[in-house]
Design a protein around this motif. Sequence first.
Motif, mmCIF file in Angstrom:
data_model
loop_
_atom_site.group_PDB
_atom_site.id
_atom_site.type_symbol
_atom_site.label_atom_id
_atom_site.label_comp_id
_atom_site.label_asym_id
_atom_site.label_seq_id
_atom_site.Cartn_x
_atom_site.Cartn_y
_atom_site.Cartn_z
ATOM 1 N N MET A 31 -6.194 -2.254 17.892
ATOM 2 C CA MET A 31 -6.899 -3.050 17.067
ATOM 3 C C MET A 31 -6.315 -2.135 15.867
ATOM 4 O O MET A 31 -6.272 -4.398 14.665
ATOM 5 N N SER A 32 -7.644 -1.999 15.789
ATOM 6 C CA SER A 32 -6.881 -1.620 14.263
ATOM 7 C C SER A 32 -5.616 -1.711 13.284
ATOM 8 O O SER A 32 -5.250 -2.278 12.068
ATOM 9 N N GLN A 33 -4.375 -1.887 14.092
ATOM 10 C CA GLN A 33 -2.955 -1.637 13.724
ATOM 11 C C GLN A 33 -2.940 -3.125 12.819
ATOM 12 O O GLN A 33 -1.933 -3.258 12.254
ATOM 13 N N THR A 34 -3.310 -3.756 14.627
ATOM 14 C CA THR A 34 -3.228 -5.225 14.147
ATOM 15 C C THR A 34 -3.921 -5.802 12.806
ATOM 16 O O THR A 34 -3.345 -6.961 12.606
ATOM 17 N N GLU A 35 -4.488 -5.039 13.087
ATOM 18 C CA GLU A 35 -5.782 -6.202 12.138
ATOM 19 C C GLU A 35 -5.305 -5.900 10.071
ATOM 20 O O GLU A 35 -5.614 -6.195 9.602
ATOM 21 N N GLN A 36 -4.693 -4.716 9.826
ATOM 22 C CA GLN A 36 -4.042 -4.448 8.585
ATOM 23 C C GLN A 36 -3.317 -5.197 7.829
ATOM 24 O O GLN A 36 -4.033 -4.939 6.513
ATOM 25 N N PRO A 37 -2.341 -5.859 8.277
ATOM 26 C CA PRO A 37 -1.224 -6.634 7.718
ATOM 27 C C PRO A 37 -2.646 -7.953 7.603
ATOM 28 O O PRO A 37 -2.593 -8.377 6.313
ATOM 29 N N ALA A 38 -3.544 -8.474 8.023
ATOM 30 C CA ALA A 38 -4.661 -9.437 7.555
ATOM 31 C C ALA A 38 -5.067 -9.058 6.693
ATOM 32 O O ALA A 38 -5.565 -9.542 5.600
ATOM 33 N N LYS A 39 -5.638 -7.710 6.821
ATOM 34 C CA LYS A 39 -6.548 -7.235 5.449
ATOM 35 C C LYS A 39 -5.891 -6.859 4.258
ATOM 36 O O LYS A 39 -6.508 -6.873 3.236
ATOM 37 N N LYS A 40 -4.399 -6.663 4.161
ATOM 38 C CA LYS A 40 -3.381 -6.479 3.207
ATOM 39 C C LYS A 40 -4.072 -7.964 2.761
ATOM 40 O O LYS A 40 -3.788 -7.801 1.605
ATOM 41 N N LEU A 41 -3.162 -8.676 3.698
ATOM 42 C CA LEU A 41 -3.312 -10.157 3.064
ATOM 43 C C LEU A 41 -4.450 -10.624 1.840
ATOM 44 O O LEU A 41 -4.114 -11.303 0.849
ATOM 45 N N LYS A 42 -5.698 -10.541 3.026
ATOM 46 C CA LYS A 42 -7.018 -10.651 2.055
ATOM 47 C C LYS A 42 -7.248 -10.129 1.136
ATOM 48 O O LYS A 42 -7.960 -10.620 -0.264
ATOM 49 N N THR A 43 -6.783 -9.260 0.817
ATOM 50 C CA THR A 43 -6.679 -8.523 -0.536
ATOM 51 C C THR A 43 -5.136 -8.391 -1.231
ATOM 52 O O THR A 43 -6.169 -7.737 -2.787
ATOM 53 N N GLU A 44 -4.938 -9.219 -1.369
ATOM 54 C CA GLU A 44 -3.777 -9.487 -2.381
ATOM 55 C C GLU A 44 -3.833 -10.555 -3.610
ATOM 56 O O GLU A 44 -5.131 -11.633 -2.387
ATOM 57 N N GLU A 45 -3.871 -10.619 -4.671
ATOM 58 C CA GLU A 45 -4.987 -11.212 -5.205
ATOM 59 C C GLU A 45 -4.381 -12.564 -5.812
ATOM 60 O O GLU A 45 -2.448 -13.081 -5.159
ATOM 61 N N ARG A 46 -4.532 -13.593 -5.912
ATOM 62 C CA ARG A 46 -3.764 -14.837 -5.422
ATOM 63 C C ARG A 46 -3.101 -15.549 -6.948
ATOM 64 O O ARG A 46 -3.494 -14.407 -7.972
ATOM 65 N N ARG A 47 -2.217 -16.163 -7.293
ATOM 66 C CA ARG A 47 -1.355 -16.255 -8.165
ATOM 67 C C ARG A 47 -2.237 -16.983 -9.317
ATOM 68 O O ARG A 47 -3.000 -17.682 -8.926
ATOM 69 N N LYS A 48 -2.311 -17.191 -10.339
ATOM 70 C CA LYS A 48 -2.780 -17.153 -12.004
ATOM 71 C C LYS A 48 -2.634 -18.990 -12.134
ATOM 72 O O LYS A 48 -1.492 -18.793 -11.519
ATOM 73 N N VAL A 49 -3.055 -19.332 -12.143
ATOM 74 C CA VAL A 49 -3.012 -20.915 -12.688
ATOM 75 C C VAL A 49 -3.733 -21.763 -14.441
ATOM 76 O O VAL A 49 -4.880 -20.979 -14.133
ATOM 77 N N ILE A 50 -2.543 -21.544 -14.850
ATOM 78 C CA ILE A 50 -2.550 -22.399 -16.181
ATOM 79 C C ILE A 50 -2.997 -24.119 -16.324
ATOM 80 O O ILE A 50 -2.271 -24.190 -15.666
ATOM 81 N N GLY A 51 -3.547 -24.514 -16.414
ATOM 82 C CA GLY A 51 -4.056 -25.585 -16.510
ATOM 83 C C GLY A 51 -3.631 -26.141 -17.510
ATOM 84 O O GLY A 51 -4.024 -25.749 -19.466
ATOM 85 N N THR A 52 -3.485 -27.493 -18.269
ATOM 86 C CA THR A 52 -3.075 -27.726 -19.152
ATOM 87 C C THR A 52 -2.687 -29.574 -19.136
ATOM 88 O O THR A 52 -2.447 -30.090 -17.731
#
Length: 341
Positions: free
Chosen positions: A1-22
């Motif tokens: 169970m923990s092995q299958t959860e690891q990729p999901a947890k990793k995705l959640k901790t990945e920082e989203r791409r920054k956004v520049i507004g203009t």
Amino acid sequence: MSQTEQPAKKLKTEERRKVIGTHNGTFHCDEALAVFLLRLTATYRDADVKRSRDPKVLDTCDIVVDVGAVYDEAKQRFDHHQRGFEEVFGHGFVTKLSSAGLVYKHFGREIVANRFQLSLNDPKVDTLWLKLYKEFIEAIDGIDNGVSQYPKDVDPKYRNRTDLSSRVGWLNPAWNEPFDAQTVDVLFEKASKLTGEEFLGRLGYYGGAWLPARDLVASGLNDRTNVDPSGRIILFEQFAPWKEHLFELEAESATPEAAKAFYVIYPDETGGNWRIQAVPVSPESFESRKALPEAWRGVRDDELSCVTGIEGGIFVHASGFIGGNKTKEGALAMAKKALEM
């Protein structure tokens, strides 16, 4: 169970791409360049862009340029259209900043340091940062803010619409063409790339060619008393543009008039012969601090060698601002003799 959860947890901790507004709609050189510059920083590398004037949309962005009526570094807001905005670059520059100038003022040192893998504390970073503002960014600030390049009572003799700001403007759809937001967003990215390529090209030149020439001139200035005790002769072992650097370095070191160089000696571009050039009174002046002797002017080859008493003479210009000799020793002898005359 923990092995299958690891990729999901990793995705959640990945920082989203920054956004520049203009802002959306018609675009200009300043925000196109501002966006490109931000993408050269560690924080906003590969950031997405949202083009909108809706405050709710802009509030979702990590940084906003050229829209929003706020200039606040802490909030990462960099607009210049609001009433009372009079920010300038400083360091002697007085042109009102556009969004490009604002971004460059706050992020430019990092961009320069990253490009050449230098420490932020390296003096070369500040030298290049200021040079790029003077030679590239300031004009974009001035054009975007409607700052005239000439005094009001002087009319230019011709129009120039080939500058970078104009070329960005030409990328916008014409007034009688259909206005499609998605198409304009694509054109904005094209404009941003255009401005960025020119910026990087200029930065590459100043870092790779202009700055090494400055080091060469600085070395020549430091060694000039070894060339002649008077310090009036500077010798370069290779050709490089030297005028601008010489005047700036003399100003920075507060060189007194009595110690300023009169002549510069260097090999010509072919490397076969040598030049002796009189230093002008200012970088753009045709008047020399001490022109080559009048009796030498307009004389060539063997006749010049006879007149000077120095072998290897090639020429002396009729105005006395430059001359040539076949050897370094001959050019140096000409300079030393000219000092005495």
